[in-house]
Design an enzyme around this catalytic site. Structure first.
Site, PDB file in Angstrom:
ATOM      1  N   GLU A   1       0.856  -1.192   0.000  1.00 21.05           N
ATOM      2  CA  GLU A   1       0.000   0.000   0.000  1.00 21.05           C
ATOM      3  C   GLU A   1       0.895   1.246   0.000  1.00 21.05           C
ATOM      4  OE1 GLU A   1      -3.278   0.113   2.847  1.00 21.05           O
ATOM      5  OE2 GLU A   1      -3.515   2.263   2.547  1.00 21.05           O
TER       6      GLU A   1
ATOM      7  N   ARG B   1      -7.788   2.593  13.105  1.00 22.34           N
ATOM      8  CA  ARG B   1      -8.628   1.405  12.924  1.00 22.34           C
ATOM      9  C   ARG B   1      -8.580   0.515  14.170  1.00 22.34           C
ATOM     10  NH1 ARG B   1     -11.724  -1.206   9.120  1.00 22.34           N
ATOM     11  NH2 ARG B   1     -11.252   0.195   7.400  1.00 22.34           N
TER      12      ARG B   1
ATOM     13  N   GLU C   1     -10.387  -8.573   4.145  1.00 20.65           N
ATOM     14  CA  GLU C   1      -9.764  -8.579   5.467  1.00 20.65           C
ATOM     15  C   GLU C   1     -10.554  -9.275   6.573  1.00 20.65           C
ATOM     16  OE1 GLU C   1      -9.259  -4.212   5.026  1.00 20.65           O
ATOM     17  OE2 GLU C   1      -7.324  -4.614   5.944  1.00 20.65           O
TER      18      GLU C   1
END
Ligand code: LUZ
Ligand code: MOS
Length: 750
Positions: A226, A304, A706
């Protein structure tokens, strides 16, 4: 429908970076990496390197004409170290040679003098010394103080989870090619082509339109590409700019393991309060995230973590604080789950501790606290389904978990040196980038004159099958055969300003943009068909390549319709743009509605333990998973299976450690135990829960990348269950991974 790449993958025909035919004059780059974790650089001497056979150039910070800066969220990471190094593996320069091996040989001749400084690898020590990468954040709801006062039981504990190496089969790499007028074309094995484009432009002192990034597919990524694909692409592009020759960089596995970021290790302190009925009243937690030497994606990952504090449970009083601690290790980065698994491991540890102290089954506590419709998450979003309960109940019913428990009990009674253990693992994962602005995507669709269709989006194919799903989306809108659809490479000149393919949202965001583009073209085609057939446009339908009027097939077929539309000069191309509606988040109060929807599920994991050696097998995994209305159950089940195995690896055999000097101990494949076919579960059964899906999921088919990773956490607690069956004196601690060595010690601990 199978993954459209399956044949070319198994026959070796799929093209990865290193398979692209090399242009004449291509050079090869190898990075010079710091061998010291924290030091002042006193001098660098590349004179012997430059004299070595085949070497063309050595480039370092002083060759950068733009900004020597690659930090994505916080500008705290140079491409090449200048005065100081902060971790082993930090790039200092890049050697360009005629061949990869010449560059690698020459690398041994690098001379760097360092003045060593204090090395910190422990996040708790970093926190004590005030070394944070950015300020801490706290999410809370209710009143934990009152919650604990009103609790009948309060327990304190600590839970640590380890790092994890992505181990994508294709290592990091890039191939950059000079074009005319100082433009550069870059092939990159990246999840984020726009980030690569933007960073190259900034480091090279060019504009984004000079840089074209093109991606056909990646050989795996899991979050590891990423952000962390960027520096290598920048190095290749920098060399192209200097040398005006094509330059390729492909990291060797060992360089990749040493230099690139991994999953963040966390160490956490928690406090859990329950009432007599096992309702969790209050939960407090402090997370110490080991962030490594620079921020990279840590702020988003930390966020998160704070969203997933309570996993699939409703807790009325929560207070969670997270610290990102700066250490002298390669910056940790995105990895499937993105801080969510770390939070859920702590929650499950707290439940396991309470269960142990109260002598009840952990599953009783889990079951009593599952999220229900209308419950408010601690960040303000309202839970919109009873799917947590539905998955739990369906699992218990469909797989007869009570019988399974009985079978394990009787197995354990019959065997002295073999024990089985079981754990149930519910999950709840929020779908959307937590940064609201990233939830957008575009697609470019061309219908060619012959009726075939070319599709470009911002989605990156990394083995997960997103291209296959995109083909299905386009084929379903036009109702044409799938063979008419081609998914083009992901290219920044065709689809610009892309978000990385991450956060499990690649198919949702890009699929929605594609859907809109196709629908736009379809309505023009229907209009045309209505004219040709002298019918009302509302009665027109396309089905299996035939135009229907009032549900009756006509003689007008897809190809004729397209040809006629083209001759009539109708626009057969379209750009679709999608941005997720509804979502928002106010950081000033840490409340909002950050997720388009949540994905739920429950797994039961059974392990078999050899109590003489500590060696274990994951016997089976049973899952009820909320796919919504899956458009491709083959792919989706594949994602569940892969994720579960990867999750199990994280909490069992995959162990990464650093010595006091900051050296990565497991820096080769012979020292890092990733799950293989022998250690994978003997069986994985997945039952799709029938749910209505979400309007914000692509064709109501929920994101799947995920969420199932976190089922794997159950393996840790199943192992503890088996250990307890053997050693009555065992008092569990919550230090993952639970390797066979640690299991053996636990079996005989007092
Ligand atoms: N990447 C990101 C992610 O930039 N933001 C996110 O929220 C996220 N979530 C999961 C995985 N990658
Ligand atoms: Mo990710 S962890 O790149 O969705």
């Amino acid at each position: 429908m199978k993954n459209k790449d399956s044949h070319s993958h198994v026959s070796g025909k799929s093209v990865f970076i290193d398979d692209i035919p090399e242009l004449q004059g291509t050079l090869h780059a190898v990075p010079v990496l710091s061998s010291i974790a924290h030091a002042r650089i006193l001098s660098t001497d590349f004179s012997e390197v430059k004299k070595a056979a085949g070497v063309i150039a050595v480039l370092s910070a002083k060759d950068i004409e733009g900004h020597n800066q690659i930090g994505g969220i916080i500008p705290d990471e140079p491409l090449f170290a200048e005065e100081e190094v902060h971790f082993i593996g930090q790039p200092i320069a890049v050697i360009i040679a005629e061949t990869h091996f010449a560059a690698k040989e020459a690398r041994q001749k690098v001379k760097i003098e360092y003045e060593a400084k204090e090395v910190i690898t422990d996040p708790r020590i970093a926190k004590e010394k005030g070394h944070l990468l950015f300020p801490p954040r706290t999410f809370s709801n209710g009143d934990t103080e009152k919650g604990f006062q009103e609790s009948d039981y309060v327990f304190y504990g600590r839970a640590d989870s380890g790092s994890q190496e992505h181990l994508y089969l294709e290592t990091q790499g890039s191939y950059a090619i000079p074009l005319e007028n100082n433009n550069i074309k870059v092939y990159s094995s990246t999840q984020g082509p726009t980030l690569v484009q933007k960073t190259i432009a900034s480091v090279l002192g060019l504009s984004m339109h000079h840089i074209e990034v093109d991606v056909t597919r990646l050989g795996g990524a899991f979050g590891g590409k990423e952000d962390q694909a960027t520096p290598w692409a920048v190095m290749a592009a920098l060399a192209v700019k200097k040398l005006k020759r094509p330059v390729k960089i492909i990291l060797d596995r060992e360089d990749d393991m040493i230099a690139t970021g991994k999953r963040h290790p966390y160490t956490s302190d928690f406090k859990i309060g329950l009432d007599k009925n096992l309702k969790i009243n209050a939960f407090e937690v402090s997370y110490y995230q080991n962030g490594g030497a620079a921020a990279d994606l840590s702020p988003a990952i930390l966020e998160r973590t704070l969203f997933h504090v309570t996993n699939a449970y409703f807790i009325p009083n929560v207070k969670a604080t997270a610290y990102s601690c700066k250490t002298n290790i390669t910056p940790f980065t995105a990895f499937r789950g993105f801080g969510g698994p770390q939070a859920m491991f702590v929650m499950e540890s707290a439940i396991a501790l309470a269960a142990e102290k109260l002598q009840v089954k952990a599953s009783e506590i889990q079951s009593k606290n599952l999220l229900k419709e209308k419950d408010e998450f601690h960040y303000g979003q309202i839970c919109d389904s009873n799917n947590a309960r539905l998955c739990w109940d369906t699992l218990n019913r469909s797989f007869n978990i009570r019988q399974l428990e009985e079978d394990i009990k009787s197995f354990n009674a019959k065997h002295i040196f073999a024990k089985k253990g079981l754990a149930i693992m519910p999950i709840c994962f929020g779908i959307s980038f937590t940064k609201t602005s990233m939830n957008q995507a575009r697609a470019l669709v061309h219908v060619y004159q012959d009726g075939s269709i070319g599709v470009s989006t911002g989605a990156i194919e990394m083995g997960q099958g997103v291209n296959t799903k995109l083909m299905q989306v386009a084929a379903s809108v036009f109702s044409v055969d799938i063979s008419r659809i081609k998914i083009e490479s992901t290219n920044t000149t065709r689809v610009a300003n892309t978000s990385p393919t991450a956060a499990s949202s690649g198919a949702d965001l890009n699929g929605k943009a594609l859907l809109l583009a196709c629908q736009e073209i379809l309505s023009r085609l229907k209009n045309k068909a209505a004219t040709i057939l002298d019918a009302d446009i509302l009665d027109i339908e396309l089905k299996n390549e035939i135009v229907l009027v009032d549900k009756n097939p006509t003689k007008l077929r897809w190809e004729t319709l397209i040809e006629t539309a083209f001759l009539d000069r109708i626009k057969l191309s379209e750009v679709g743009h999608y941005s997720t509606p509804t979502i928002n988040f106010d950081k000033s109060i840490e409340k909002g509605h950050p997720f388009a929807y949540h994905v739920y599920g429950t797994a039961a994991i059974t392990v078999h333990l050899n109590c003489i050696t500590g060696v274990y097998e994951i016997e089976d995994v049973k899952i009820v998973h909320d796919f919504g209305q899956s458009i491709n159950l083959t792919l989706d089940k594949g994602q569940v299976e892969g994720a579960v195995v990867q999750g199990i690896g994280w909490v069992t055999t995959e162990e990464l450690d650093w010595d006091e000097q900051g050296n990565l101990l497991a820096n080769t494949l012979s020292k890092y135990k990733v799950p293989d076919i022998f250690s994978a579960p003997k069986s994985i059964e997945t039952i799709p829960l029938k749910t209505k899906g979400s309007e914000m999921a692509i064709l109501k088919s929920k994101a799947v990348g995920e969420p199932p990773f976190m089922y794997g956490i159950g393996a840790f607690f199943a192992l503890q269950d088996a250990i307890k069956a053997f050693n009555k004196d065992y008092s569990p601690d919550f230090l993952a991974p639970l390797t066979p060595e640690k299991v053996l010690l636990a079996l005989y601990s007092k």
